[in-house]
Enzyme design. Structure first.
Site, mmCIF file in Angstrom:
data_model
loop_
_atom_site.group_PDB
_atom_site.id
_atom_site.type_symbol
_atom_site.label_atom_id
_atom_site.label_comp_id
_atom_site.label_asym_id
_atom_site.label_seq_id
_atom_site.Cartn_x
_atom_site.Cartn_y
_atom_site.Cartn_z
ATOM 1 N N CYS A 17 13.834 -30.034 -3.944
ATOM 2 C CA CYS A 17 13.078 -30.276 -2.718
ATOM 3 C C CYS A 17 12.951 -31.789 -2.480
ATOM 4 C CB CYS A 17 11.702 -29.637 -2.851
ATOM 5 S SG CYS A 17 10.679 -29.763 -1.382
ATOM 6 N N PRO A 18 13.244 -32.228 -1.291
ATOM 7 C CA PRO A 18 13.469 -31.504 -0.041
ATOM 8 C C PRO A 18 14.935 -31.316 0.324
ATOM 9 C CG PRO A 18 13.103 -33.789 0.498
ATOM 10 C CD PRO A 18 13.036 -33.670 -1.029
#
Length: 79
Positions: A17-18
């Site tokens: 993430c992201p």
């Protein structure tokens, strides 16, 4: 899934993430409405992020396999 053809596959294995959602967004920008993207991921955050992205951006999460990695998401471009 019988009538749903996968037009694109996005392998995000090893990304965290992201990055997976950013790559999904980038790929979907280049797709036509109604085309299907298969996303393969192993980041546990995608189990929350990809469904949320689809809802927010008005794409359809046709199917999701989130029991254990690698996770798979079938996303149909909306709008």
């Amino acid at each position: 899934m019988n009538n749903n053809i996968i037009h694109y596959t996005l392998d995000t294995l090893g990304l965290r993430c992201p990055e997976p959602v950013m790559l999904v967004r980038k790929q979907i920008r280049h797709m036509q409405n109604g085309e299907m993207l298969l996303v393969i991921a192993d980041d546990p955050a995608t189990t929350r992020d990809i469904p949320g992205f689809c809802q927010f951006m008005e794409h359809t999460l046709v199917r999701a396999e989130m029991e254990r990695p690698p996770f798979r998401y079938w996303v149909k471009k909306g709008k």
